[in-house]
Design a protein around this motif. Structure first.
Motif, PDB file in Angstrom:
ATOM      1  N   GLU A   8      21.639  24.298  16.150  1.00 50.92           N
ATOM      2  CA  GLU A   8      21.193  22.514  16.131  1.00 50.92           C
ATOM      3  C   GLU A   8      20.897  22.300  15.103  1.00 50.92           C
ATOM      4  N   ALA A   9      20.140  22.559  14.326  1.00 54.50           N
ATOM      5  CA  ALA A   9      19.302  22.901  12.945  1.00 54.50           C
ATOM      6  C   ALA A   9      20.255  22.715  12.449  1.00 54.50           C
ATOM      7  N   ALA A  10      21.294  22.850  12.307  1.00 53.76           N
ATOM      8  CA  ALA A  10      22.441  23.193  11.425  1.00 53.76           C
ATOM      9  C   ALA A  10      22.305  21.538  11.516  1.00 53.76           C
ATOM     10  N   VAL A  11      23.646  21.733  12.625  1.00 47.80           N
ATOM     11  CA  VAL A  11      24.472  20.123  12.890  1.00 47.80           C
ATOM     12  C   VAL A  11      22.969  19.062  12.386  1.00 47.80           C
ATOM     13  N   ALA A  12      21.961  18.665  12.885  1.00 42.49           N
ATOM     14  CA  ALA A  12      21.146  18.028  12.750  1.00 42.49           C
ATOM     15  C   ALA A  12      20.793  17.542  11.188  1.00 42.49           C
ATOM     16  N   ALA A  13      21.034  18.943  10.170  1.00 45.73           N
ATOM     17  CA  ALA A  13      20.637  18.855   8.667  1.00 45.73           C
ATOM     18  C   ALA A  13      21.621  17.937   8.464  1.00 45.73           C
ATOM     19  N   CYS A  14      22.773  18.801   8.689  1.00 46.96           N
ATOM     20  CA  CYS A  14      23.724  18.210   8.186  1.00 46.96           C
ATOM     21  C   CYS A  14      23.810  16.941   8.454  1.00 46.96           C
ATOM     22  N   ASN A  15      24.346  16.449   9.549  1.00 42.95           N
ATOM     23  CA  ASN A  15      24.920  15.194   9.429  1.00 42.95           C
ATOM     24  C   ASN A  15      23.234  14.321   9.473  1.00 42.95           C
ATOM     25  N   LEU A  16      22.489  14.279   8.859  1.00 45.23           N
ATOM     26  CA  LEU A  16      21.262  13.772   8.473  1.00 45.23           C
ATOM     27  C   LEU A  16      21.713  13.232   6.693  1.00 45.23           C
ATOM     28  N   ILE A  17      22.014  14.277   6.016  1.00 46.91           N
ATOM     29  CA  ILE A  17      22.158  14.497   4.996  1.00 46.91           C
ATOM     30  C   ILE A  17      23.617  13.420   4.488  1.00 46.91           C
ATOM     31  N   ALA A  18      24.397  13.627   5.984  1.00 49.49           N
ATOM     32  CA  ALA A  18      25.328  13.255   4.860  1.00 49.49           C
ATOM     33  C   ALA A  18      25.492  11.784   5.712  1.00 49.49           C
ATOM     34  N   VAL A  19      24.913  10.802   6.131  1.00 43.02           N
ATOM     35  CA  VAL A  19      24.431   9.496   6.653  1.00 43.02           C
ATOM     36  C   VAL A  19      24.048   9.052   5.609  1.00 43.02           C
ATOM     37  N   GLY A  20      22.956   9.987   5.070  1.00 43.93           N
ATOM     38  CA  GLY A  20      22.090   9.266   4.115  1.00 43.93           C
ATOM     39  C   GLY A  20      22.358   9.033   3.015  1.00 43.93           C
ATOM     40  N   LEU A  21      23.081  10.708   2.648  1.00 49.27           N
ATOM     41  CA  LEU A  21      24.566   9.740   1.238  1.00 49.27           C
ATOM     42  C   LEU A  21      25.639   8.546   1.128  1.00 49.27           C
ATOM     43  N   PHE A  22      25.980   9.034   2.928  1.00 52.05           N
ATOM     44  CA  PHE A  22      27.391   7.500   3.201  1.00 52.05           C
ATOM     45  C   PHE A  22      25.927   6.831   2.995  1.00 52.05           C
ATOM     46  N   ALA A  23      25.287   6.301   3.174  1.00 51.10           N
ATOM     47  CA  ALA A  23      24.326   4.642   3.149  1.00 51.10           C
ATOM     48  C   ALA A  23      24.057   4.395   2.006  1.00 51.10           C
ATOM     49  N   SER A  24      23.646   5.755   0.929  1.00 50.53           N
ATOM     50  CA  SER A  24      23.187   5.476  -0.589  1.00 50.53           C
ATOM     51  C   SER A  24      24.858   4.551  -0.576  1.00 50.53           C
ATOM     52  N   CYS A  25      25.750   5.409  -0.806  1.00 47.25           N
ATOM     53  CA  CYS A  25      27.077   5.473  -1.617  1.00 47.25           C
ATOM     54  C   CYS A  25      27.016   3.775  -1.266  1.00 47.25           C
ATOM     55  N   LEU A  26      26.726   2.947  -0.398  1.00 46.58           N
ATOM     56  CA  LEU A  26      26.286   1.059  -0.460  1.00 46.58           C
ATOM     57  C   LEU A  26      25.792   0.638  -1.210  1.00 46.58           C
ATOM     58  N   THR A  27      24.560   0.696  -1.022  1.00 44.96           N
ATOM     59  CA  THR A  27      23.214   0.254  -1.822  1.00 44.96           C
ATOM     60  C   THR A  27      23.456   0.159  -3.725  1.00 44.96           C
ATOM     61  N   GLN A  28      23.101  -1.218  -3.690  1.00 47.06           N
ATOM     62  CA  GLN A  28      22.526  -1.064  -4.747  1.00 47.06           C
ATOM     63  C   GLN A  28      21.366  -0.890  -5.936  1.00 47.06           C
ATOM     64  N   ASP A  29      20.279  -1.361  -4.706  1.00 46.47           N
ATOM     65  CA  ASP A  29      19.049  -1.389  -5.189  1.00 46.47           C
ATOM     66  C   ASP A  29      18.925   0.360  -4.463  1.00 46.47           C
ATOM     67  N   GLU A  30      18.829   0.613  -5.705  1.00 44.61           N
ATOM     68  CA  GLU A  30      18.632   2.288  -5.931  1.00 44.61           C
ATOM     69  C   GLU A  30      16.955   2.613  -5.330  1.00 44.61           C
ATOM     70  N   ARG A  31      15.681   1.293  -6.563  1.00 43.80           N
ATOM     71  CA  ARG A  31      15.015   1.773  -6.021  1.00 43.80           C
ATOM     72  C   ARG A  31      14.028   1.769  -3.932  1.00 43.80           C
ATOM     73  N   ALA A  32      14.630   0.815  -3.813  1.00 40.49           N
ATOM     74  CA  ALA A  32      14.664   0.484  -2.335  1.00 40.49           C
ATOM     75  C   ALA A  32      15.730   1.316  -1.552  1.00 40.49           C
ATOM     76  N   LEU A  33      15.806   2.311  -1.727  1.00 40.89           N
ATOM     77  CA  LEU A  33      17.216   2.886  -1.435  1.00 40.89           C
ATOM     78  C   LEU A  33      15.786   3.769  -0.255  1.00 40.89           C
ATOM     79  N   ARG A  34      15.315   4.653  -0.668  1.00 39.95           N
ATOM     80  CA  ARG A  34      14.175   5.771   0.371  1.00 39.95           C
ATOM     81  C   ARG A  34      14.076   4.808   1.726  1.00 39.95           C
ATOM     82  N   ARG A  35      13.404   3.667   0.900  1.00 39.20           N
ATOM     83  CA  ARG A  35      12.850   2.695   1.649  1.00 39.20           C
ATOM     84  C   ARG A  35      14.064   2.872   3.094  1.00 39.20           C
ATOM     85  N   MET A  36      14.819   2.474   2.574  1.00 38.82           N
ATOM     86  CA  MET A  36      16.175   1.974   3.507  1.00 38.82           C
ATOM     87  C   MET A  36      16.150   2.512   4.362  1.00 38.82           C
ATOM     88  N   LEU A  37      16.215   4.588   3.775  1.00 37.61           N
ATOM     89  CA  LEU A  37      16.840   5.278   5.073  1.00 37.61           C
ATOM     90  C   LEU A  37      15.816   5.916   5.767  1.00 37.61           C
TER      91      LEU A  37
END
Length: 373
Positions: free
Chosen positions: A214-243
């Motif tokens: 369960e830990a591996a599933v949650a961690a891998c998916n969390l990183i994948a979705v976060g990186l997925f969202a980062s590929c859509l963002t334009q404002d890198e400064r607000a990226l962490r707040r958005m995530l």
């Protein structure tokens, strides 16, 4: 004498919203699936498809049933009116969006005549139609104003990259949030194919195996979705707040879903040792991975999506949740759970396909270089 009246600045012209159209399409598909689930047992029962229009009221009517039908079509009317704007305005847009919801409900209720597990009802049609008109009214009341004032466009353009392909990516993130309403899956554990491949063998696993999986599933998916969202963002400064907001919203939806399954006293039953370990490790590694170039983030997101899908099919399911789901009420809960399970199953594969199609050019580069296809 001729008097010249200075022209009044009417502001920027109204813009159509591709995002609203994508959301409308996605929501219509979800409504169709929920209305015709489980898509099996089709047969002619000797009843005219439109007989329900003249039928009597159901024997048992509850406020919950009426509210569910109404609420299900509320977003449909809302998205439909925004998708029509600015081609249709005012009462014309309200009427068109509301009637579109009524026509969809009319067709789906007729099709339910051929499903023995479903019972078409003129009361369902009426409450669905009222929900569609109410949603269109809400959109007309304040949704159009937000579009007209360009505040939504400004916020979208400030945070995310321009282009229809990135609007589609935002819809993908919305569908990922929707999957968190399935209480039966592991935390962020989309892509479970075992229901299609047949029941898993009944094997007793040590608790540590489940915690690690369960830990591996949650961690891998969390990183994948976060990186997925980062590929859509334009404002890198607000990226962490958005995530952070995305994660908080996802966990809130998971809590609501588990609360419906186990009731209020166990709303945090999903917060197992494995989930906590996955959240902590995944958040830390995601913050480090965000420093990678955009192309590397996109590639890593795809690899982690594949790895997470393999892991979720190898990790034993939570027997506590599986037993509770078997006792879950039928009817609307069963249909809704079927929709969330379908989206959960398909999401990683659709997200991987989307990442493959995403243009690899860096942000701001709009011209084709020589040699590019």
């Amino acid at each position: 004498m001729t008097h010249f009246v200075p022209a009044v600045d009417a502001g920027p012209p109204a813009r159509a919203s591709p995002l609203a159209r994508y959301l409308l399409l996605a929501y219509v598909l979800l409504v169709i699936y929920a209305s015709l689930h489980p898509f099996s047992g089709w047969r002619d029962q000797g009843v005219d498809a439109l007989a329900y229009l003249g039928g009597g009221l159901p024997r048992y009517i509850t406020a919950f049933d009426l509210l569910t039908n109404f609420a299900a079509y509320l977003p449909l009317g809302f998205f439909a009116l925004l998708a029509l704007h600015p081609r249709l305005r005012g009462a014309f847009a309200l009427t068109a969006a509301g009637l579109a919801g009524c026509l969809l409900s009319f067709a789906l209720e007729a099709l339910q005549t051929y499903l023995p597990s479903r019972i078409p009802s003129n009361l369902d049609l009426a409450t669905n139609g009222l929900g569609a008109f109410a949603g269109a009214g809400l959109a007309l009341g304040f949704g159009v104003d937000l579009l007209g004032s360009s505040r939504i466009h400004t916020l979208r353009d400030r945070w995310f990259l321009p282009g229809h392909q990135y609007d589609l990516g935002l819809v993908m993130l919305g569908l990922w949030l929707f999957t968190q309403l399935n209480p039966g899956i592991l935390l962020f554990g989309n892509g479970d194919l075992r229901g299609l491949l047949g029941p898993a063998p009944a094997i007793l696993h040590p608790a540590v195996v489940f915690i690690q999986g369960e830990a591996a599933v949650a961690a891998c998916n969390l990183i994948a979705v976060g990186l997925f969202a980062s590929c859509l963002t334009q404002d890198e400064r607000a990226l962490r707040r958005m995530l952070l907001l995305l994660l908080a919203f996802a966990l809130a939806l998971k809590t609501i879903a588990v609360g419906e399954l186990f009731k209020a006293q166990q709303v945090f039953a999903w917060l197992t040792p494995g989930a906590l370990l996955g959240l902590g490790a995944g958040s830390l590694m995601l913050m480090l991975a965000l420093a990678l170039p955009r192309a590397a983030r996109r590639a890593l997101a795809g690899l982690l999506l594949m790895a997470a899908t393999v892991l979720v099919n190898l990790t034993p399911e939570n027997p506590y949740f599986a037993n509770a789901l078997q006792q879950w009420p039928q009817g609307y809960f069963l249909n809704f759970n079927g929709v969330t399970r379908l989206v959960s199953l398909a999401w990683p594969f659709a997200a991987l396909f989307y990442l493959m199609l995403l243009a690899p050019r860096p942000p701001g580069e709009n011209r084709h270089h020589s040699g590019e296809l």
